[in-house]
Design a protein around this motif. Structure first.
Motif, PDB file in Angstrom:
ATOM      1  N   GLN A  57      -2.227  -4.284   7.512  1.00 17.77           N
ATOM      2  CA  GLN A  57      -2.794  -3.239   8.362  1.00 17.77           C
ATOM      3  C   GLN A  57      -2.709  -3.588   9.846  1.00 17.77           C
ATOM      4  O   GLN A  57      -2.854  -2.709  10.703  1.00 17.77           O
ATOM      5  CB  GLN A  57      -4.266  -3.005   7.970  1.00 17.77           C
ATOM      6  CG  GLN A  57      -4.478  -2.624   6.515  1.00 17.77           C
ATOM      7  CD  GLN A  57      -3.929  -1.254   6.171  1.00 17.77           C
ATOM      8  OE1 GLN A  57      -3.682  -0.432   7.057  1.00 17.77           O
ATOM      9  NE2 GLN A  57      -3.721  -0.996   4.891  1.00 17.77           N
TER      10      GLN A  57
ATOM     11  N   GLN B 222      -7.453  -4.530  -2.737  1.00 21.94           N
ATOM     12  CA  GLN B 222      -8.008  -3.706  -1.667  1.00 21.94           C
ATOM     13  C   GLN B 222      -9.290  -3.010  -2.119  1.00 21.94           C
ATOM     14  O   GLN B 222     -10.258  -2.910  -1.366  1.00 21.94           O
ATOM     15  CB  GLN B 222      -6.980  -2.660  -1.244  1.00 21.94           C
ATOM     16  CG  GLN B 222      -5.772  -3.268  -0.541  1.00 21.94           C
ATOM     17  CD  GLN B 222      -4.833  -2.201  -0.013  1.00 21.94           C
ATOM     18  OE1 GLN B 222      -5.178  -1.442   0.875  1.00 21.94           O
ATOM     19  NE2 GLN B 222      -3.636  -2.154  -0.570  1.00 21.94           N
TER      20      GLN B 222
ATOM     21  N   ASN C 232       6.216  -2.446  10.445  1.00 22.38           N
ATOM     22  CA  ASN C 232       5.953  -1.911   9.114  1.00 22.38           C
ATOM     23  C   ASN C 232       6.092  -3.030   8.074  1.00 22.38           C
ATOM     24  O   ASN C 232       7.117  -3.694   8.016  1.00 22.38           O
ATOM     25  CB  ASN C 232       6.946  -0.789   8.797  1.00 22.38           C
ATOM     26  CG  ASN C 232       6.569   0.001   7.551  1.00 22.38           C
ATOM     27  OD1 ASN C 232       6.261  -0.569   6.510  1.00 22.38           O
ATOM     28  ND2 ASN C 232       6.599   1.319   7.657  1.00 22.38           N
TER      29      ASN C 232
ATOM     30  N   SER D  38      15.020  12.158  -0.657  1.00 22.52           N
ATOM     31  CA  SER D  38      14.142  12.882   0.265  1.00 22.52           C
ATOM     32  C   SER D  38      14.661  14.279   0.558  1.00 22.52           C
ATOM     33  O   SER D  38      13.888  15.175   0.928  1.00 22.52           O
ATOM     34  CB  SER D  38      14.008  12.094   1.577  1.00 22.52           C
ATOM     35  OG  SER D  38      15.278  11.901   2.178  1.00 22.52           O
TER      36      SER D  38
ATOM     37  N   ASN E  40      -3.423  -2.879  -5.275  1.00 21.03           N
ATOM     38  CA  ASN E  40      -4.468  -1.858  -5.141  1.00 21.03           C
ATOM     39  C   ASN E  40      -5.853  -2.403  -5.474  1.00 21.03           C
ATOM     40  O   ASN E  40      -6.842  -2.082  -4.812  1.00 21.03           O
ATOM     41  CB  ASN E  40      -4.142  -0.663  -6.041  1.00 21.03           C
ATOM     42  CG  ASN E  40      -2.960   0.131  -5.525  1.00 21.03           C
ATOM     43  OD1 ASN E  40      -2.692   0.156  -4.325  1.00 21.03           O
ATOM     44  ND2 ASN E  40      -2.233   0.768  -6.424  1.00 21.03           N
TER      45      ASN E  40
ATOM     46  N   PRO F 272       0.842  -1.200   0.000  1.00 21.05           N
ATOM     47  CA  PRO F 272       0.000   0.000   0.000  1.00 21.05           C
ATOM     48  C   PRO F 272       0.878   1.250   0.000  1.00 21.05           C
ATOM     49  O   PRO F 272       1.976   1.258   0.570  1.00 21.05           O
ATOM     50  CB  PRO F 272      -0.783  -0.130   1.315  1.00 21.05           C
ATOM     51  CG  PRO F 272      -0.811  -1.610   1.592  1.00 21.05           C
ATOM     52  CD  PRO F 272       0.513  -2.120   1.101  1.00 21.05           C
ATOM     53  N   ASN F 273       0.413   2.314  -0.635  1.00 22.60           N
ATOM     54  CA  ASN F 273       1.227   3.517  -0.829  1.00 22.60           C
ATOM     55  C   ASN F 273       1.812   4.068   0.463  1.00 22.60           C
ATOM     56  O   ASN F 273       2.942   4.548   0.495  1.00 22.60           O
ATOM     57  CB  ASN F 273       0.396   4.596  -1.526  1.00 22.60           C
ATOM     58  CG  ASN F 273       0.093   4.244  -2.959  1.00 22.60           C
ATOM     59  OD1 ASN F 273       0.864   3.542  -3.604  1.00 22.60           O
ATOM     60  ND2 ASN F 273      -1.030   4.723  -3.478  1.00 22.60           N
ATOM     61  N   LYS F 274       1.047   3.999   1.554  1.00 22.08           N
ATOM     62  CA  LYS F 274       1.512   4.609   2.803  1.00 22.08           C
ATOM     63  C   LYS F 274       2.722   3.879   3.395  1.00 22.08           C
ATOM     64  O   LYS F 274       3.428   4.434   4.234  1.00 22.08           O
ATOM     65  CB  LYS F 274       0.383   4.665   3.827  1.00 22.08           C
ATOM     66  CG  LYS F 274      -0.113   3.306   4.310  1.00 22.08           C
ATOM     67  CD  LYS F 274      -1.220   3.501   5.339  1.00 22.08           C
ATOM     68  CE  LYS F 274      -1.736   2.179   5.880  1.00 22.08           C
ATOM     69  NZ  LYS F 274      -2.794   2.379   6.897  1.00 22.08           N
ATOM     70  N   PHE F 275       2.952   2.629   2.972  1.00 25.57           N
ATOM     71  CA  PHE F 275       4.100   1.876   3.470  1.00 25.57           C
ATOM     72  C   PHE F 275       5.308   1.958   2.531  1.00 25.57           C
ATOM     73  O   PHE F 275       6.415   1.578   2.909  1.00 25.57           O
ATOM     74  CB  PHE F 275       3.729   0.408   3.672  1.00 25.57           C
ATOM     75  CG  PHE F 275       2.644   0.178   4.677  1.00 25.57           C
ATOM     76  CD1 PHE F 275       2.746   0.695   5.959  1.00 25.57           C
ATOM     77  CD2 PHE F 275       1.515  -0.562   4.356  1.00 25.57           C
ATOM     78  CE1 PHE F 275       1.745   0.490   6.899  1.00 25.57           C
ATOM     79  CE2 PHE F 275       0.510  -0.780   5.276  1.00 25.57           C
ATOM     80  CZ  PHE F 275       0.616  -0.251   6.554  1.00 25.57           C
ATOM     81  N   GLN F 276       5.093   2.431   1.308  1.00 24.16           N
ATOM     82  CA  GLN F 276       6.178   2.466   0.334  1.00 24.16           C
ATOM     83  C   GLN F 276       7.200   3.562   0.608  1.00 24.16           C
ATOM     84  O   GLN F 276       8.361   3.448   0.240  1.00 24.16           O
ATOM     85  CB  GLN F 276       5.619   2.654  -1.079  1.00 24.16           C
ATOM     86  CG  GLN F 276       4.862   1.460  -1.618  1.00 24.16           C
ATOM     87  CD  GLN F 276       4.512   1.641  -3.086  1.00 24.16           C
ATOM     88  OE1 GLN F 276       5.248   2.259  -3.852  1.00 24.16           O
ATOM     89  NE2 GLN F 276       3.364   1.099  -3.489  1.00 24.16           N
ATOM     90  N   SER F 277       6.749   4.639   1.256  1.00 26.04           N
ATOM     91  CA  SER F 277       7.609   5.811   1.409  1.00 26.04           C
ATOM     92  C   SER F 277       8.888   5.520   2.197  1.00 26.04           C
ATOM     93  O   SER F 277       9.907   6.188   1.998  1.00 26.04           O
ATOM     94  CB  SER F 277       6.832   6.940   2.100  1.00 26.04           C
ATOM     95  OG  SER F 277       6.373   6.516   3.377  1.00 26.04           O
TER      96      SER F 277
END
Length: 465
Positions: free
Chosen positions: A391, A331, A396, A280, A328, A200-205
């Motif tokens: 989730q 989900q 992480n 970053s 994606n 999921p995108n929120k974990f890729q960062s």
């Protein structure tokens, strides 16, 4: 073999149709979820038995979602517009230039000229050269195809007979340095980006180039040191005398001085790696850095339009895109939520504690490799199976990517690792015995788990565990 493929394909299609149209939709799952589940079952069978090319299976899977109304076209094919896909394309372009110009070959030979011309020295040289070169070429097959002939030349120069301990050891040192150490760098192989893209995108960062390197540093050191001593213990000849470096020096002489194209490619790749590390800080996406680098190489005529046709593995790029789309969409249609409820009794104990995870999950992957040959297919299936639990894990889920990346690369039986087969074919299967392959792979499988265990304290310090 052909009949087996078609029988498997027919079974896969029948199962997909039964799941879609004949089985009542379970409580908690929508019809769209059933369609995606059915397509996943069919696709897995096609991938395992290689019924048709993997990328074609992936495209059919995405198309089936649209045809059967599970989702619309923009959602199904959205992954192809993401930064992950473009960094894969850009990275492969940089790697194509490094291979085309001969820069990689020159770097490897130069490093080998710095080490003693005996088994221990050249084993260490192959480890070092492979590790340094890994982040420059995000494709395993070119690296193994290039490195094993170099190892064979060294073996011949040292007087080792084919299939002997020394010959086997140098072959495995090339594989270890150029293939195994890919896990140390995000840019070392396209499958790293593919596995990252499944999250999921929120974990890729958290998985930037620099963070990946830091979080994998303990594993890198354990894999290098442990691998060197493992190969030295298993394969070092009894009379390991230092001989002339004439073979290596002659190859360097034959290359001549660095060409204009090599210098430009080297400079572009070096700048790209610096910007990836500082992503970053400078706030320039890694994909943009890679694409600018490729554009510079095209503008300076290091790469030509024809190179994009012949030197980039477009079928691999498409395949990676199709498997990344699963995350994606699963989900979106609620399939991950339903699977989490169904699989919780089995999966929760494994993912409930990070120390158990880094021991149990690699073993599960090792077992899967007896059935699923493709490295990226194995990793994809494992991540997709665990996706519903991301989730709720106490850590992480990004660390799952590390575990998968390091654990799919085993060669207990040669068919388990396609790039390994490429390296073997490059030397006409004349360097390493089957026994040497099995023993070295078993050693790696243990070293891998030890290395991952050593990563846990670092992950804890960085707050991902």
């Amino acid at each position: 073999m052909k009949h087996t493929k078609w029988i498997a394909g027919l079974v896969g299609i029948i199962l997909g149709l039964i799941i879609t149209f004949a089985i009542p939709t379970p409580h908690g799952l929508t019809h769209a979820g059933m369609v995606v589940l059915a397509s996943l079952v069919t696709a897995n069978i096609f991938w395992i038995f290689n019924v048709i090319p993997s990328f074609a299976t992936g495209l059919l899977m995405l198309s089936s979602w649209v045809i059967l109304g599970a989702t619309d076209f923009p959602t199904a094919f959205n992954i192809f517009s993401t930064t992950t896909m473009w960094i894969i394309i850009g990275g492969l372009g940089l790697g194509a230039a490094a291979t085309k110009t001969g820069l990689i070959n020159r770097i490897a030979l130069k490093i080998m000229s710095w080490f003693p011309a005996n088994f221990s020295g050249q084993t260490l040289a192959l480890f070092t050269a492979g590790t340094i070169i890994s982040p420059m070429i995000p494709s395993a097959h070119p690296k193994t195809a290039m490195s094993t002939p170099i190892a064979q030349g060294i073996s011949n120069a040292l007087g080792y007979k084919p299939m002997s301990k020394g010959s086997s050891g140098l072959f495995l040192a090339a594989i270890w340095g150029f293939l195994v150490m890919e896990a140390s760098f995000l840019s070392a192989t396209a499958q790293n980006y593919a596995f990252k893209g499944l999250l999921p995108n929120k974990f890729q960062s958290v998985l930037s180039w620099g963070n990946w390197f830091i979080m994998m540093l303990p594993w890198t050191l354990i894999a290098l040191v442990g691998g060197f001593f493992l190969l030295r213990f298993l394969f070092r000849p009894h009379n390991d005398q230092t001989v002339s470096k004439a073979f290596i020096n002659q190859q360097l002489t034959d290359l001549g001085p660095m060409s204009r194209e090599e210098k430009i490619t080297g400079g572009v790749i070096l700048v790209a790696i610096v910007f990836w590390i500082l992503e970053s800080t400078v706030n320039i996406p890694a994909a943009v850095t890679a694409l600018v680098g490729v554009s510079v190489l095209v503008a300076t005529k290091v790469l030509t339009p024809n190179d994009f046709k012949t030197r980039l593995s477009w079928n691999t790029i498409i395949f990676i895109g199709t498997v990344m789309a699963l995350g994606n969409v699963m989900q979106t249609v609620g399939l991950t939520t339903w699977l989490r409820v169904i699989l919780k009794p089995v999966i929760s104990p494994i993912l409930g504690n990070i120390w158990i995870t880094v021991i149990a999950l690699p073993i599960i992957i090792y077992i899967c490799k007896f059935v699923v040959v493709s490295l990226i297919s194995t990793g994809t299936l494992i991540i997709i199976a665990l996706l519903p639990f991301f989730q709720t894990t106490p850590f992480n889920p990004a660390v799952i990517v590390f575990i998968v990346t390091t654990s799919v690369n085993i060669w207990l039986l040669s068919y388990m690792d396609a790039p390994f087969l490429t390296g073997s074919a490059a030397v006409n299967n004349s360097m390493a015995s089957k026994r040497s392959l099995a023993t070295s792979s078993l050693g790696y499988m243990v070293i891998n788990i030890v290395g991952l265990l050593c990563c846990v304290p670092v992950w804890q310090l960085l707050g991902v565990v």
